[in-house]
Write a protein that holds these residues in place. Structure first.
Motif, PDB file in Angstrom:
ATOM      1  N   ASP A   1      31.147 -23.508 -29.423  1.00 54.40           N
ATOM      2  CA  ASP A   1      30.452 -23.478 -28.130  1.00 54.40           C
ATOM      3  C   ASP A   1      30.197 -24.913 -27.683  1.00 54.40           C
ATOM      4  O   ASP A   1      29.098 -25.454 -27.855  1.00 54.40           O
ATOM      5  CB  ASP A   1      29.131 -22.716 -28.263  1.00 54.40           C
ATOM      6  CG  ASP A   1      28.486 -22.415 -26.917  1.00 54.40           C
ATOM      7  OD1 ASP A   1      28.890 -23.050 -25.914  1.00 54.40           O
ATOM      8  OD2 ASP A   1      27.582 -21.561 -26.861  1.00 54.40           O
ATOM      9  N   PRO A   2      31.205 -25.557 -27.088  1.00 48.80           N
ATOM     10  CA  PRO A   2      31.067 -26.963 -26.693  1.00 48.80           C
ATOM     11  C   PRO A   2      29.902 -27.225 -25.743  1.00 48.80           C
ATOM     12  O   PRO A   2      29.224 -28.245 -25.850  1.00 48.80           O
ATOM     13  CB  PRO A   2      32.410 -27.276 -26.026  1.00 48.80           C
ATOM     14  CG  PRO A   2      33.364 -26.278 -26.585  1.00 48.80           C
ATOM     15  CD  PRO A   2      32.553 -25.038 -26.805  1.00 48.80           C
ATOM     16  N   ALA A   3      29.670 -26.311 -24.811  1.00 54.97           N
ATOM     17  CA  ALA A   3      28.599 -26.515 -23.834  1.00 54.97           C
ATOM     18  C   ALA A   3      27.236 -26.560 -24.519  1.00 54.97           C
ATOM     19  O   ALA A   3      26.396 -27.415 -24.214  1.00 54.97           O
ATOM     20  CB  ALA A   3      28.624 -25.406 -22.781  1.00 54.97           C
ATOM     21  N   ALA A   4      27.010 -25.641 -25.466  1.00 51.94           N
ATOM     22  CA  ALA A   4      25.733 -25.606 -26.182  1.00 51.94           C
ATOM     23  C   ALA A   4      25.565 -26.847 -27.058  1.00 51.94           C
ATOM     24  O   ALA A   4      24.478 -27.429 -27.131  1.00 51.94           O
ATOM     25  CB  ALA A   4      25.642 -24.341 -27.031  1.00 51.94           C
ATOM     26  N   LEU A   5      26.659 -27.259 -27.715  1.00 49.50           N
ATOM     27  CA  LEU A   5      26.594 -28.444 -28.569  1.00 49.50           C
ATOM     28  C   LEU A   5      26.324 -29.691 -27.739  1.00 49.50           C
ATOM     29  O   LEU A   5      25.546 -30.565 -28.133  1.00 49.50           O
ATOM     30  CB  LEU A   5      27.902 -28.595 -29.349  1.00 49.50           C
ATOM     31  CG  LEU A   5      27.987 -29.783 -30.311  1.00 49.50           C
ATOM     32  CD1 LEU A   5      26.886 -29.725 -31.359  1.00 49.50           C
ATOM     33  CD2 LEU A   5      29.355 -29.830 -30.990  1.00 49.50           C
ATOM     34  N   LYS A   6      26.973 -29.791 -26.571  1.00 52.56           N
ATOM     35  CA  LYS A   6      26.757 -30.940 -25.691  1.00 52.56           C
ATOM     36  C   LYS A   6      25.301 -31.002 -25.235  1.00 52.56           C
ATOM     37  O   LYS A   6      24.687 -32.077 -25.229  1.00 52.56           O
ATOM     38  CB  LYS A   6      27.679 -30.858 -24.473  1.00 52.56           C
ATOM     39  CG  LYS A   6      27.546 -32.033 -23.525  1.00 52.56           C
ATOM     40  CD  LYS A   6      28.417 -31.875 -22.296  1.00 52.56           C
ATOM     41  CE  LYS A   6      29.873 -32.020 -22.619  1.00 52.56           C
ATOM     42  NZ  LYS A   6      30.719 -32.015 -21.387  1.00 52.56           N
ATOM     43  N   ALA A   7      24.747 -29.851 -24.850  1.00 49.80           N
ATOM     44  CA  ALA A   7      23.349 -29.815 -24.404  1.00 49.80           C
ATOM     45  C   ALA A   7      22.404 -30.249 -25.519  1.00 49.80           C
ATOM     46  O   ALA A   7      21.448 -31.000 -25.293  1.00 49.80           O
ATOM     47  CB  ALA A   7      22.997 -28.411 -23.919  1.00 49.80           C
ATOM     48  N   GLU A   8      22.672 -29.785 -26.742  1.00 50.72           N
ATOM     49  CA  GLU A   8      21.819 -30.136 -27.876  1.00 50.72           C
ATOM     50  C   GLU A   8      21.947 -31.619 -28.202  1.00 50.72           C
ATOM     51  O   GLU A   8      20.953 -32.290 -28.518  1.00 50.72           O
ATOM     52  CB  GLU A   8      22.190 -29.293 -29.092  1.00 50.72           C
ATOM     53  CG  GLU A   8      21.202 -29.375 -30.240  1.00 50.72           C
ATOM     54  CD  GLU A   8      19.815 -28.903 -29.861  1.00 50.72           C
ATOM     55  OE1 GLU A   8      18.846 -29.452 -30.433  1.00 50.72           O
ATOM     56  OE2 GLU A   8      19.688 -28.009 -29.006  1.00 50.72           O
ATOM     57  N   ALA A   9      23.166 -32.141 -28.129  1.00 48.35           N
ATOM     58  CA  ALA A   9      23.394 -33.565 -28.390  1.00 48.35           C
ATOM     59  C   ALA A   9      22.630 -34.425 -27.385  1.00 48.35           C
ATOM     60  O   ALA A   9      22.007 -35.426 -27.752  1.00 48.35           O
ATOM     61  CB  ALA A   9      24.885 -33.878 -28.332  1.00 48.35           C
ATOM     62  N   LEU A  10      22.664 -34.034 -26.118  1.00 50.57           N
ATOM     63  CA  LEU A  10      21.956 -34.783 -25.090  1.00 50.57           C
ATOM     64  C   LEU A  10      20.448 -34.759 -25.316  1.00 50.57           C
ATOM     65  O   LEU A  10      19.767 -35.764 -25.122  1.00 50.57           O
ATOM     66  CB  LEU A  10      22.289 -34.222 -23.706  1.00 50.57           C
ATOM     67  CG  LEU A  10      23.673 -34.601 -23.167  1.00 50.57           C
ATOM     68  CD1 LEU A  10      24.011 -33.789 -21.937  1.00 50.57           C
ATOM     69  CD2 LEU A  10      23.743 -36.088 -22.845  1.00 50.57           C
ATOM     70  N   LYS A  11      19.921 -33.618 -25.760  1.00 50.93           N
ATOM     71  CA  LYS A  11      18.489 -33.520 -26.057  1.00 50.93           C
ATOM     72  C   LYS A  11      18.099 -34.512 -27.153  1.00 50.93           C
ATOM     73  O   LYS A  11      17.091 -35.216 -27.052  1.00 50.93           O
ATOM     74  CB  LYS A  11      18.126 -32.104 -26.505  1.00 50.93           C
ATOM     75  CG  LYS A  11      18.030 -31.083 -25.390  1.00 50.93           C
ATOM     76  CD  LYS A  11      17.624 -29.737 -25.971  1.00 50.93           C
ATOM     77  CE  LYS A  11      17.616 -28.661 -24.898  1.00 50.93           C
ATOM     78  NZ  LYS A  11      17.259 -27.333 -25.471  1.00 50.93           N
ATOM     79  N   LEU A  12      18.913 -34.556 -28.213  1.00 50.79           N
ATOM     80  CA  LEU A  12      18.606 -35.449 -29.330  1.00 50.79           C
ATOM     81  C   LEU A  12      18.660 -36.914 -28.909  1.00 50.79           C
ATOM     82  O   LEU A  12      17.776 -37.709 -29.259  1.00 50.79           O
ATOM     83  CB  LEU A  12      19.587 -35.197 -30.480  1.00 50.79           C
ATOM     84  CG  LEU A  12      19.437 -33.860 -31.211  1.00 50.79           C
ATOM     85  CD1 LEU A  12      20.618 -33.638 -32.156  1.00 50.79           C
ATOM     86  CD2 LEU A  12      18.130 -33.826 -31.988  1.00 50.79           C
ATOM     87  N   VAL A  13      19.700 -37.266 -28.158  1.00 54.84           N
ATOM     88  CA  VAL A  13      19.850 -38.660 -27.734  1.00 54.84           C
ATOM     89  C   VAL A  13      18.732 -39.043 -26.771  1.00 54.84           C
ATOM     90  O   VAL A  13      18.136 -40.127 -26.887  1.00 54.84           O
ATOM     91  CB  VAL A  13      21.230 -38.879 -27.084  1.00 54.84           C
ATOM     92  CG1 VAL A  13      21.319 -40.287 -26.501  1.00 54.84           C
ATOM     93  CG2 VAL A  13      22.345 -38.676 -28.105  1.00 54.84           C
ATOM     94  N   GLU A  14      18.430 -38.167 -25.829  1.00 49.50           N
ATOM     95  CA  GLU A  14      17.385 -38.474 -24.848  1.00 49.50           C
ATOM     96  C   GLU A  14      16.009 -38.555 -25.511  1.00 49.50           C
ATOM     97  O   GLU A  14      15.147 -39.323 -25.078  1.00 49.50           O
ATOM     98  CB  GLU A  14      17.406 -37.432 -23.735  1.00 49.50           C
ATOM     99  CG  GLU A  14      18.617 -37.597 -22.816  1.00 49.50           C
ATOM    100  CD  GLU A  14      18.712 -36.519 -21.761  1.00 49.50           C
ATOM    101  OE1 GLU A  14      17.920 -35.548 -21.810  1.00 49.50           O
ATOM    102  OE2 GLU A  14      19.565 -36.654 -20.867  1.00 49.50           O
TER     103      GLU A  14
END
Length: 217
Positions: free
Chosen positions: A180-193
């Motif tokens: 699920d690339p979209a979910a992984l991308k969203a989670e990655a952005l949360k962690l970085v932000e």
């Protein structure tokens, strides 16, 4: 388009620029499709529709061409990040730039050539130099700008910027083949932000607001 201070280029200069760009574009396509090691100078020149002599007029060898290609890709990435950041509110500029950088890193050509191939071909030091001249440099500047008076704080901000950039690149590589690339991308952005938010909060605490002068009764 020439600037007011620079004379217009001659036809010879324009042709030379076009030839150089054709070689870079051809190399990008071939390296992405077949891999750096598998592509020879002859194939690049043929794809660019120039002679082998024209190749050597612009580049000493394939490695020098690859260096120019990585510079071009990183400059383009930096331009996109700057545009995204400029369109956001002041409080959201770093986050907007990081989001756009993740989009850039997720693109197959950038991911393969810049993230995966460049360190092996150019070496870690040269790859880092190009990164910090372009897209990483934007993040480093954003996080270190308010630490002009503290060497330790600047060094910590520099380290944080490198770590954030590495996190974004690693997330982009994990997206390739994810369920699920979209979910992984969203989670990655949360962690970085979240990490960026912690850093900017620390910057605010490190630079207390000036007190207004006390008024006499």
């Amino acid at each position: 388009m020439p600037t007011a201070d620079a004379p217009p280029k001659s036809r010879r200069e324009e042709y030379a620029d076009a030839t150089r760009q054709a070689l870079i574009s051809a190399a990008a396509e071939l390296f992405a499709a077949e891999g750096y090691q598998q592509v020879g100078i002859e194939a690049i020149a043929r794809s660019a529709r120039v002679t082998r002599g024209a190749f050597y007029h612009h580049f000493a060898d394939k490695a020098e061409l690859f260096d120019a290609l990585i510079e071009s890709l990183q400059a383009s990435a930096a331009s996109r990040v700057k545009t995204a950041a400029a369109a956001a509110s002041k409080a959201k500029r770093i986050s907007a730039g990081i989001r756009e950088f993740l989009e850039v890193c997720s693109e197959p050509v950038y991911r393969q050539l810049v993230i995966e191939t460049a360190p092996a071909v150019l070496g870690a030091a040269r790859s880092r130099e190009i990164e910090e001249t372009h897209v990483y440099g934007l993040l480093i500047h954003s996080l270190t700008a308010s630490h002009a008076g503290s060497e330790k704080a600047r060094m910590n901000a520099y380290l944080a910027a490198r770590m954030i950039g590495s996190m974004v690149c690693e997330a982009a590589q994990l997206l390739d083949g994810a369920d699920d690339p979209a979910a992984l991308k969203a989670e990655a952005l949360k962690l970085v932000e979240r990490m960026v938010g912690t850093l900017t909060a620390e910057k605010s605490r490190a630079t207390p607001a000036r007190k207004s002068p006390r008024r006499l009764p």
